[in-house]
Design a protein around this motif. Sequence first.
Motif, PDB file in Angstrom:
ATOM      1  N   SER A  95       0.831  -1.207   0.000  1.00  0.00           N
ATOM      2  CA  SER A  95       0.000   0.000   0.000  1.00  0.00           C
ATOM      3  C   SER A  95       0.866   1.257   0.000  1.00  0.00           C
ATOM      4  CB  SER A  95      -0.960  -0.003   1.194  1.00  0.00           C
ATOM      5  OG  SER A  95      -0.265   0.002   2.412  1.00  0.00           O
ATOM      6  N   LYS A  96       2.169   1.124   0.317  1.00  0.00           N
ATOM      7  CA  LYS A  96       3.054   2.293   0.339  1.00  0.00           C
ATOM      8  C   LYS A  96       3.130   2.967  -1.030  1.00  0.00           C
ATOM      9  CE  LYS A  96       6.654   2.171   3.579  1.00  0.00           C
ATOM     10  NZ  LYS A  96       8.020   1.782   4.040  1.00  0.00           N
ATOM     11  N   PRO A  97       3.414   2.218  -2.115  1.00  0.00           N
ATOM     12  CA  PRO A  97       3.425   2.895  -3.416  1.00  0.00           C
ATOM     13  C   PRO A  97       2.080   3.494  -3.782  1.00  0.00           C
ATOM     14  CG  PRO A  97       3.897   0.519  -3.643  1.00  0.00           C
ATOM     15  CD  PRO A  97       3.862   0.821  -2.192  1.00  0.00           C
ATOM     16  N   LEU A  98       0.982   2.880  -3.322  1.00  0.00           N
ATOM     17  CA  LEU A  98      -0.333   3.462  -3.594  1.00  0.00           C
ATOM     18  C   LEU A  98      -0.484   4.810  -2.902  1.00  0.00           C
ATOM     19  CD1 LEU A  98      -2.594   0.320  -3.327  1.00  0.00           C
ATOM     20  CD2 LEU A  98      -2.336   1.801  -5.339  1.00  0.00           C
ATOM     21  N   SER A 105       5.630   7.206   7.185  1.00  0.00           N
ATOM     22  CA  SER A 105       5.911   7.422   5.759  1.00  0.00           C
ATOM     23  C   SER A 105       5.030   8.473   5.094  1.00  0.00           C
ATOM     24  CB  SER A 105       5.814   6.102   4.987  1.00  0.00           C
ATOM     25  OG  SER A 105       6.898   5.261   5.353  1.00  0.00           O
ATOM     26  N   TYR A 106       3.887   8.839   5.732  1.00  0.00           N
ATOM     27  CA  TYR A 106       3.053   9.861   5.072  1.00  0.00           C
ATOM     28  C   TYR A 106       3.841  11.151   4.881  1.00  0.00           C
ATOM     29  CZ  TYR A 106      -0.809   6.973   7.063  1.00  0.00           C
ATOM     30  OH  TYR A 106      -1.652   5.960   7.445  1.00  0.00           O
ATOM     31  N   ALA A 107       4.437  11.654   5.958  1.00  0.00           N
ATOM     32  CA  ALA A 107       5.151  12.931   5.869  1.00  0.00           C
ATOM     33  C   ALA A 107       6.376  12.799   4.974  1.00  0.00           C
ATOM     34  CB  ALA A 107       5.549  13.414   7.264  1.00  0.00           C
ATOM     35  N   ALA A 108       7.045  11.647   5.033  1.00  0.00           N
ATOM     36  CA  ALA A 108       8.234  11.447   4.195  1.00  0.00           C
ATOM     37  C   ALA A 108       7.849  11.451   2.717  1.00  0.00           C
ATOM     38  CB  ALA A 108       8.907  10.128   4.565  1.00  0.00           C
ATOM     39  N   GLN A 109       6.725  10.836   2.386  1.00  0.00           N
ATOM     40  CA  GLN A 109       6.273  10.833   0.989  1.00  0.00           C
ATOM     41  C   GLN A 109       5.891  12.245   0.540  1.00  0.00           C
ATOM     42  OE1 GLN A 109       3.168   7.896   0.572  1.00  0.00           O
ATOM     43  NE2 GLN A 109       4.647   6.215   0.441  1.00  0.00           N
ATOM     44  N   THR A 114      18.277   4.079  -1.003  1.00  0.00           N
ATOM     45  CA  THR A 114      17.656   3.205  -0.010  1.00  0.00           C
ATOM     46  C   THR A 114      16.588   3.978   0.768  1.00  0.00           C
ATOM     47  OG1 THR A 114      19.811   2.133   0.189  1.00  0.00           O
ATOM     48  CG2 THR A 114      18.155   1.534   1.810  1.00  0.00           C
ATOM     49  N   GLY A 115      16.887   5.239   1.079  1.00  0.00           N
ATOM     50  CA  GLY A 115      15.887   6.060   1.772  1.00  0.00           C
ATOM     51  C   GLY A 115      14.614   6.202   0.942  1.00  0.00           C
ATOM     52  N   ILE A 116      14.770   6.517  -0.322  1.00  0.00           N
ATOM     53  CA  ILE A 116      13.597   6.689  -1.189  1.00  0.00           C
ATOM     54  C   ILE A 116      12.873   5.356  -1.355  1.00  0.00           C
ATOM     55  CG2 ILE A 116      12.897   7.228  -3.554  1.00  0.00           C
ATOM     56  CD1 ILE A 116      15.193   9.338  -3.540  1.00  0.00           C
ATOM     57  N   ALA A 117      13.626   4.288  -1.569  1.00  0.00           N
ATOM     58  CA  ALA A 117      13.008   2.961  -1.690  1.00  0.00           C
ATOM     59  C   ALA A 117      12.206   2.637  -0.435  1.00  0.00           C
ATOM     60  CB  ALA A 117      14.076   1.901  -1.921  1.00  0.00           C
ATOM     61  N   SER A 118      12.747   2.967   0.727  1.00  0.00           N
ATOM     62  CA  SER A 118      12.063   2.627   1.978  1.00  0.00           C
ATOM     63  C   SER A 118      10.751   3.383   2.106  1.00  0.00           C
ATOM     64  CB  SER A 118      12.962   2.914   3.183  1.00  0.00           C
ATOM     65  OG  SER A 118      13.010   4.308   3.492  1.00  0.00           O
ATOM     66  N   GLU A 119      10.645   4.535   1.460  1.00  0.00           N
ATOM     67  CA  GLU A 119       9.410   5.312   1.554  1.00  0.00           C
ATOM     68  C   GLU A 119       8.440   5.055   0.412  1.00  0.00           C
ATOM     69  OE1 GLU A 119       8.843   6.332   4.226  1.00  0.00           O
ATOM     70  OE2 GLU A 119      10.455   7.439   5.187  1.00  0.00           O
TER      71      GLU A 119
END
Lengths: 428, 428
Positions: free
Chosen positions: A88-91, A112-116, B253-258
């Motif tokens: 669901s992360k890529p979504l 991850s919301y804020a990081a995205q 890796t950071g971007i992949a993780s997010e």
Amino acid sequence: MTKHSATLALDEAVQARRAAGQDVLHLGFGEAGLPVSAGLAEALADAHLRNGYGPVAGSARARAAAAGWFGRRGLATEPEQVLFAPGSKPLLFALLAAIGGDVVLPTPSWVSYAAQAALLGRRVVAVPVPAEAGGVPDPELLEPALCRARAAGARPAVLVLTVPDNPTGTVAPAARVAAVCAIAERHGLAVISDEIYAELSHHGTAPSPARYLPERTVITTGLSKSLALGGWRIGFARTPAGRWGQWLRRELTGIASEIWSSLAAPMQAVAAHALDDPPAVTAHIAAARRLHARVATATHARLLAAGADCRPPQAGFYLYPDLAPAREALRARGVTTGPELATALLDRHGVATLPGSAFGEPTTALTLRLATSLLYGSTPRQRHAALTAAEPEALPWIGPALDRLGAALADLTDHRAPTPQNAGATLG
Amino acid sequence: MTKHSATLALDEAVQARRAAGQDVLHLGFGEAGLPVSAGLAEALADAHLRNGYGPVAGSARARAAAAGWFGRRGLATEPEQVLFAPGSKPLLFALLAAIGGDVVLPTPSWVSYAAQAALLGRRVVAVPVPAEAGGVPDPELLEPALCRARAAGARPAVLVLTVPDNPTGTVAPAARVAAVCAIAERHGLAVISDEIYAELSHHGTAPSPARYLPERTVITTGLSKSLALGGWRIGFARTPAGRWGQWLRRELTGIASEIWSSLAAPMQAVAAHALDDPPAVTAHIAAARRLHARVATATHARLLAAGADCRPPQAGFYLYPDLAPAREALRARGVTTGPELATALLDRHGVATLPGSAFGEPTTALTLRLATSLLYGSTPRQRHAALTAAEPEALPWIGPALDRLGAALADLTDHRAPTPQNAGATLG
């Protein structure tokens, strides 16, 4: 610089400590920690001939299964409303990219919301959650926060809700969700409802925002939590019916086609099987739900006994204690911030947790997120035993771990004078 | 608005026409169209207990296998230089995001590079490829293009090369790659080398830019093409050794993780198996390479016979004919652009191709990209027969298809006056 996801980074750090021989009590990672349900291995193996790309949104079979799954949960859904993805992360990332504008988040909320949002160059409008449950902004604070954000030049366009919630392990009451959705509608916000813990609500279902703002709510979910399949990376979204939903679907499919193409076909076959709700899968999830509830509840008692404030757990395997009542005792031990608290627990007691600051809170907050799911065992046999035990919280590899957590917290929060050990000595 | 990836969109359109009963000759989609190699189904099934998240970059086992794979191909590689992902597409996106700055692309080039740059808000600096082979910019044109781009306010920072190339099906000569790398070095550009077709070079290896610009070249690749596993979504990257490579690895890796967390663990197990180069896998790829070469070469002869210009195929299963020599005949039939040419072939002859404009060329270019790999059969039995046939281009489901393509092109490019049929009538 995009930092490594805090949860994944801590997990890798714990694995490295363990590889170096340290005994770490790992409460820092939201992996469901359970065996694979019967039937799924067969579904995976049977799909080995499916090596073609297939449609971006997913196969007709998988989308129909997901539509039926939502329908049986009270949300009538057409297969074309569904889109699968490798997690669901890529979504979530693609939805933020598609919808555009700045992002309104409850605080605390998943890392991850804020990081995205940052990766996409979007601002975050952070709104504290209410006292009784997390995952939604406090309705009293949401509207003023939106007005202030607009005055400061932000363009809030999308609100992310987590129902049930990570990190607090709670389920927002329906009235709160309805109130937040009404405000979102007044302010023209779309809602992304992250419902990946919905199957793990301890006492039944969770109130989806899609019931209160049906034409502007998109649901993301997946099998990582309910079926402990984090490593299989199966996620899916339900876009709303109606014109906005159609527009969103086109955008989302376009972005998906340029970032990940499709969910791996064998994983779509697994999803199609699981989302038909076969009895083995339903029983597996029910057993997991019961296990999560019992161990989280037992952990909650330890937290209260150690002097923490903590909302009672209502879903999944998370607790979010606040050590503010012990601020003075902690200060005497050199601990004045959440990150220092998490570091003290890890370095002095070998207990891995994440501080609330990883979830958007200020570093001064003495909050921690605990995930209890990695206590279920270090072998498939232990995990299976935990899943079927009448009193899993009393199993010899779970009960003592809870005692160790309680003792570690008590040692740091004890009102008596600090000893050399709890004042700063680190584990060998 | 992010449009649906042109290749995936055409594939879905063709499937819809076929579902409606039309007989479509599908030359529009780069799916390898072959059976799964022996050993891979077992590797997938054996991995069904791996349901935990695992490291973002991939398991130690999979990364070691990839490092060995690169090493056996002449590029010494440490496991920590490797990162897995659900396909090479997310890796390309994350690399563009990590490296930052504007993106220099050969023209024509694969559909998704420019689309990903647009998603990230980056400009594209497009530089035509040389006459003899695609995948790299013409070195004579690259430096002036960079200077013009800077003068216009762009910040070119990363150059994407495709060696071997899609869409042209060619392999840039080593001297060209070296020249382009020298210019990239002078201008401080990083190089992303998309080498997903390297195993399918008809006459041996392809000259990796990592040999010429070792500290600033990152390689992306995967198993979608060499092992026909597009639907399994297995990609991996080799970041360079050295300080920049270390920095890039942390960012990536950071971007992949997010964005995607990790490649699904069972797919990592498949990759670990395949990248050890077991004999069954090596033989499968060798058979596929031979098949692609024979059918592409036979198709090339048909294209020349129909009056097209076309570079001889050297890798994979693509051809990139230019119908410019037939511009007048095409105009007499109402076809003046590449998209009109592709539409005429699909509507009047049921032949699905993509126009060069999908790959960044102007719509006036009368170029087409043909993928021959979906001619290998519509059943597993046919595809297996194609893989093992001495003369696959003569098989009854392949030879007539090539004849049909030749006849369709000849009908559109015939210098005699157009007939009502070839002047615009559409297939029923």
